[in-house]
Design a protein around this motif. Sequence first.
Motif, PDB file in Angstrom:
ATOM      1  N   GLN A 177      31.762  34.790  36.096  1.00  0.00           N
ATOM      2  CA  GLN A 177      31.649  35.056  37.529  1.00  0.00           C
ATOM      3  C   GLN A 177      32.880  34.604  38.296  1.00  0.00           C
ATOM      4  O   GLN A 177      33.100  35.032  39.428  1.00  0.00           O
ATOM      5  CB  GLN A 177      30.412  34.361  38.082  1.00  0.00           C
ATOM      6  CG  GLN A 177      29.542  35.331  38.846  1.00  0.00           C
ATOM      7  CD  GLN A 177      28.420  34.627  39.562  1.00  0.00           C
ATOM      8  OE1 GLN A 177      27.890  33.631  39.068  1.00  0.00           O
ATOM      9  NE2 GLN A 177      28.051  35.137  40.713  1.00  0.00           N
ATOM     10  N   LYS A 201      37.607  32.561  43.873  1.00  0.00           N
ATOM     11  CA  LYS A 201      37.880  32.540  42.444  1.00  0.00           C
ATOM     12  C   LYS A 201      39.362  32.564  42.116  1.00  0.00           C
ATOM     13  O   LYS A 201      40.146  33.155  42.808  1.00  0.00           O
ATOM     14  CB  LYS A 201      37.188  33.722  41.778  1.00  0.00           C
ATOM     15  CG  LYS A 201      35.717  33.572  41.995  1.00  0.00           C
ATOM     16  CD  LYS A 201      34.940  34.802  41.903  1.00  0.00           C
ATOM     17  CE  LYS A 201      33.509  34.478  42.322  1.00  0.00           C
ATOM     18  NZ  LYS A 201      32.789  35.637  42.703  1.00  0.00           N
ATOM     19  N   ASP A 210      35.778  35.381  37.362  1.00  0.00           N
ATOM     20  CA  ASP A 210      36.793  36.343  36.931  1.00  0.00           C
ATOM     21  C   ASP A 210      37.651  35.831  35.784  1.00  0.00           C
ATOM     22  O   ASP A 210      38.775  36.300  35.578  1.00  0.00           O
ATOM     23  CB  ASP A 210      37.702  36.747  38.106  1.00  0.00           C
ATOM     24  CG  ASP A 210      37.025  37.766  39.018  1.00  0.00           C
ATOM     25  OD1 ASP A 210      36.283  38.618  38.512  1.00  0.00           O
ATOM     26  OD2 ASP A 210      37.250  37.704  40.238  1.00  0.00           O
ATOM     27  N   MET A 213      39.864  47.820  42.153  1.00  0.00           N
ATOM     28  CA  MET A 213      40.215  46.836  41.129  1.00  0.00           C
ATOM     29  C   MET A 213      39.605  45.469  41.397  1.00  0.00           C
ATOM     30  O   MET A 213      39.795  44.544  40.618  1.00  0.00           O
ATOM     31  CB  MET A 213      41.732  46.711  41.043  1.00  0.00           C
ATOM     32  CG  MET A 213      42.415  47.990  40.626  1.00  0.00           C
ATOM     33  SD  MET A 213      44.203  47.810  40.560  1.00  0.00           S
ATOM     34  CE  MET A 213      44.688  48.385  42.160  1.00  0.00           C
ATOM     35  N   THR A 214      38.882  45.356  42.511  1.00  0.00           N
ATOM     36  CA  THR A 214      38.316  44.070  42.902  1.00  0.00           C
ATOM     37  C   THR A 214      37.407  43.495  41.823  1.00  0.00           C
ATOM     38  O   THR A 214      36.688  44.220  41.155  1.00  0.00           O
ATOM     39  CB  THR A 214      37.513  44.226  44.209  1.00  0.00           C
ATOM     40  OG1 THR A 214      38.281  44.997  45.133  1.00  0.00           O
ATOM     41  CG2 THR A 214      37.200  42.877  44.827  1.00  0.00           C
ATOM     42  N   GLY A 215      37.447  42.186  41.694  1.00  0.00           N
ATOM     43  CA  GLY A 215      36.653  41.513  40.668  1.00  0.00           C
ATOM     44  C   GLY A 215      35.280  41.120  41.156  1.00  0.00           C
ATOM     45  O   GLY A 215      34.686  41.782  42.008  1.00  0.00           O
ATOM     46  N   GLN A 216      34.793  40.009  40.633  1.00  0.00           N
ATOM     47  CA  GLN A 216      33.438  39.538  40.910  1.00  0.00           C
ATOM     48  C   GLN A 216      33.194  39.297  42.398  1.00  0.00           C
ATOM     49  O   GLN A 216      32.066  39.375  42.873  1.00  0.00           O
ATOM     50  CB  GLN A 216      33.185  38.239  40.135  1.00  0.00           C
ATOM     51  CG  GLN A 216      33.220  38.404  38.629  1.00  0.00           C
ATOM     52  CD  GLN A 216      31.967  39.039  38.093  1.00  0.00           C
ATOM     53  OE1 GLN A 216      30.878  38.756  38.551  1.00  0.00           O
ATOM     54  NE2 GLN A 216      32.125  39.917  37.122  1.00  0.00           N
ATOM     55  N   ASP A 217      34.258  38.971  43.123  1.00  0.00           N
ATOM     56  CA  ASP A 217      34.129  38.603  44.529  1.00  0.00           C
ATOM     57  C   ASP A 217      33.783  39.790  45.430  1.00  0.00           C
ATOM     58  O   ASP A 217      33.397  39.594  46.586  1.00  0.00           O
ATOM     59  CB  ASP A 217      35.449  37.968  44.987  1.00  0.00           C
ATOM     60  CG  ASP A 217      35.244  36.984  46.121  1.00  0.00           C
ATOM     61  OD1 ASP A 217      34.207  36.313  46.116  1.00  0.00           O
ATOM     62  OD2 ASP A 217      36.097  36.913  47.009  1.00  0.00           O
ATOM     63  N   THR A 225      41.979  38.477  44.340  1.00  0.00           N
ATOM     64  CA  THR A 225      40.654  39.105  44.353  1.00  0.00           C
ATOM     65  C   THR A 225      40.474  40.057  43.185  1.00  0.00           C
ATOM     66  O   THR A 225      39.362  40.447  42.859  1.00  0.00           O
ATOM     67  CB  THR A 225      40.452  39.921  45.650  1.00  0.00           C
ATOM     68  OG1 THR A 225      41.370  39.486  46.627  1.00  0.00           O
ATOM     69  CG2 THR A 225      39.058  39.767  46.171  1.00  0.00           C
ATOM     70  N   THR A 226      41.584  40.446  42.576  1.00  0.00           N
ATOM     71  CA  THR A 226      41.524  41.430  41.501  1.00  0.00           C
ATOM     72  C   THR A 226      40.744  40.897  40.303  1.00  0.00           C
ATOM     73  O   THR A 226      40.855  39.734  39.945  1.00  0.00           O
ATOM     74  CB  THR A 226      42.953  41.807  41.056  1.00  0.00           C
ATOM     75  OG1 THR A 226      43.708  42.148  42.199  1.00  0.00           O
ATOM     76  CG2 THR A 226      42.925  42.980  40.091  1.00  0.00           C
ATOM     77  N   GLY A 227      39.995  41.766  39.704  1.00  0.00           N
ATOM     78  CA  GLY A 227      39.224  41.383  38.528  1.00  0.00           C
ATOM     79  C   GLY A 227      40.020  41.570  37.249  1.00  0.00           C
ATOM     80  O   GLY A 227      41.216  41.304  37.189  1.00  0.00           O
ATOM     81  N   GLN A 228      39.347  42.061  36.236  1.00  0.00           N
ATOM     82  CA  GLN A 228      39.945  42.148  34.908  1.00  0.00           C
ATOM     83  C   GLN A 228      41.115  43.126  34.846  1.00  0.00           C
ATOM     84  O   GLN A 228      41.942  43.073  33.948  1.00  0.00           O
ATOM     85  CB  GLN A 228      38.885  42.536  33.878  1.00  0.00           C
ATOM     86  CG  GLN A 228      37.763  41.513  33.773  1.00  0.00           C
ATOM     87  CD  GLN A 228      38.296  40.108  33.621  1.00  0.00           C
ATOM     88  OE1 GLN A 228      38.994  39.808  32.666  1.00  0.00           O
ATOM     89  NE2 GLN A 228      38.004  39.240  34.575  1.00  0.00           N
ATOM     90  N   ASN A 229      41.188  44.013  35.803  1.00  0.00           N
ATOM     91  CA  ASN A 229      42.289  44.976  35.822  1.00  0.00           C
ATOM     92  C   ASN A 229      43.650  44.287  35.954  1.00  0.00           C
ATOM     93  O   ASN A 229      44.679  44.842  35.579  1.00  0.00           O
ATOM     94  CB  ASN A 229      42.086  45.973  36.958  1.00  0.00           C
ATOM     95  CG  ASN A 229      43.038  47.140  36.878  1.00  0.00           C
ATOM     96  OD1 ASN A 229      43.993  47.208  37.624  1.00  0.00           O
ATOM     97  ND2 ASN A 229      42.804  48.030  35.932  1.00  0.00           N
TER      98      ASN A 229
END
Lengths: 440, 302
Positions: free
Chosen positions: B46, B261, B48, A222-226, B230-234
Amino acid sequence: MFESLSDKLQGVFKKLANRGKLSEGDVDAALREVRLALLEADVNYKVTKDFVARVRERAIGAEVMRSLTPAQQVVKIVNEELITTLGAPAKIDLSGPPPHVVMLVGLQGSGKTTTAAKLALKLRQSGQRPLLVAADTRRPAAITQLEVLGQQLDIPVHSEGTKVPPPVICAHALKRADDAAYSVVILDTAGRLHIDDQLMAELEKIKRKVSPQEVLLVADAMTGQDAVRVADEFNRRVGLTGLILTKVDGDARGGAAISIRAVTGVPIKYLGVGEKLDALEPFYPDRLASRILGMGDVLTLIEKAEAALDQEQALVMGKKLIQGEFDLEDFLRQLREVKKMGPLSQLLEMIPGFSQLKTELTPELTDRQMKMVEAIISSMTVEERRNPRIINASRKRRIAKGSGTTVQDVNMLLAQFRQMQRMMKQLTSGRGRGLLSMFR
Amino acid sequence: MLGRSKKISQSLTRTRRSFFGRVTELLGVSEISDELWEELEELLIQADVGVKTTVELVEKLQEQVNKARIRDAEAVKEILKRELIDILNSKVQRSDESPLLTVILVVGVNGSGKTTSIAKLAKYYKDRGKKVILGAADTFRAAAIDQLKIWGERVGVDVIAHQPRADPGAVVYDTIQAGRSRGADVLIIDTAGRLHTKYNLMQELKKVRRVAAKNAPRAPHETLLVLDATTGQNALAQAQHFKEAVDITGIFLAKLDGTAKGGIVFAIAKELGIPIRWVGTGEGLDDLAEFEAEAFVEGLFE
């Protein structure tokens, strides 16, 4: 898993597939949507940019013009580039004399401890004698957690409490493995930030002491851009050999898989797909790529078509095509070959651009139409099949009666055939769209 | 107040330098051109912030800039700042009423940082003179109970726990009973990490909430979703599903120190209307800050 990205891209390519020809503008418009879909799926911005650029370079130009359908060609390119980005499949390296040391590293909460237990189980199933090592002395009860999991699996856990420095614990564990003939040593290290210099130095020390054969980054799907920065930094400090992506079962998108792989260059080795200890699956880039694309594996379709089409017949057909002698008899033969490839409904799913057709025509209807075409051609004389131009009104009535259809049906078939002949001519002159277009 | 802002500001130093620092730079030196908008969009993504939020944000900004005929990039920056604050602020709603016994339910996906965040909250309330009791309702994950007990000892608060695999609802019941008899002010319930896509586990969580609701007036008074920064769009899907299941009242954004971020908070506030309540800013017990939209956004642009 990864459904959302699939849906997105499918939506994008539906638009593409409904067009006959792709201009540069079309490609750019489509790729902008691909870019957004990838970004929304947490694929890193830079990875997305590179990816789109690669596809664009290949999509605009001769390759698209010569493809079966332009949309299909773009799908193939996107699919191929996705596979390239995801890289070749890789197993845990257990070459050389045991004990092999596998070191798990990653951020807090990425799933290292659970993955360590899963990996131990997997390796034992393949005939190894694993030893789990509790090298996480920081998180409260992390050692107890690994011990409990070890008990559940009946796999020994090496632990020395929280007072002994992790590099020392790992060195002791390696010695123990040597003495007791354990073949694989799995190090569960503490979760740490990639920017925590002191803790990253501790990892370097462990690595120096036990020379692990594998250093695997455990990363949350699930990690994003980082994700790329984390992976990049761990790679720089301790030299990763692979990646395990966790919590894939709950994630609707696969972005992290694409980006980490692209930036670090290390292969993805396993996917964690559940809370149960056997929920660890090998990673197959092609499978994942086609899954991400969601529109069916173009390569599978081509493979299937190749297997079903008799090579010799194809040769004869090819000759006829070149000489412009393609007739209804060939059409019938081709129809039967296509039927060999499987139910039409299933075929349609594999062909990008037919998704819309699929919603318009129910599978039964389509299959019934094919049967009807077969019946009509079967009711023709050999001469009529070879030279459809002689079919006049009276012949049409006879054919309709013979096949249990109507004159309109016969007319429609003849019109379709003429259209197909035209297409075949285009194909031989290098501008056509080919075999599969006849279902349009 | 000042201390808190400073803490958020500190934790965002990295963010500022790497990412929003670039936005600031960009806005500071660039002319207002197509490239500016495009790059701005990319930069936000970028961080997020999310495609949808970013596009909406940039379009709105463009509209305002065109309407007001703004030529100065610095002014664009001020407008963007205001927009960002607006997104976060419109969702902040704090109730001043304090019940005799406050029940806080803490939920989230696996590994988001629930237990550590609970320890920080316990310390926070204890430091403010409240009697805090923790409920170890994560009876599933191996050693989760032990983990909470160790934190309880470190903070100096009681922990109510059952055996592993016990019914989490029963733990909640016992925690509330213990809270009453021991005269506690704040009860914080730790629940097992679960992926929002697991139907059965979400049903179990609903039950935990029902038990709390039945046994204390208007409980749970807070249901915090712990999100890994750290999680993105989820994270949006997580927030949505947990909101549907147990009516999330706020977000605890954990591990903000580790990532450059924090952009996901905008998407969550904008698209789901859930306020961000707390920010986890480090590994220590005191690394906790109440979320402040102004400080957060100001920090991004410093």
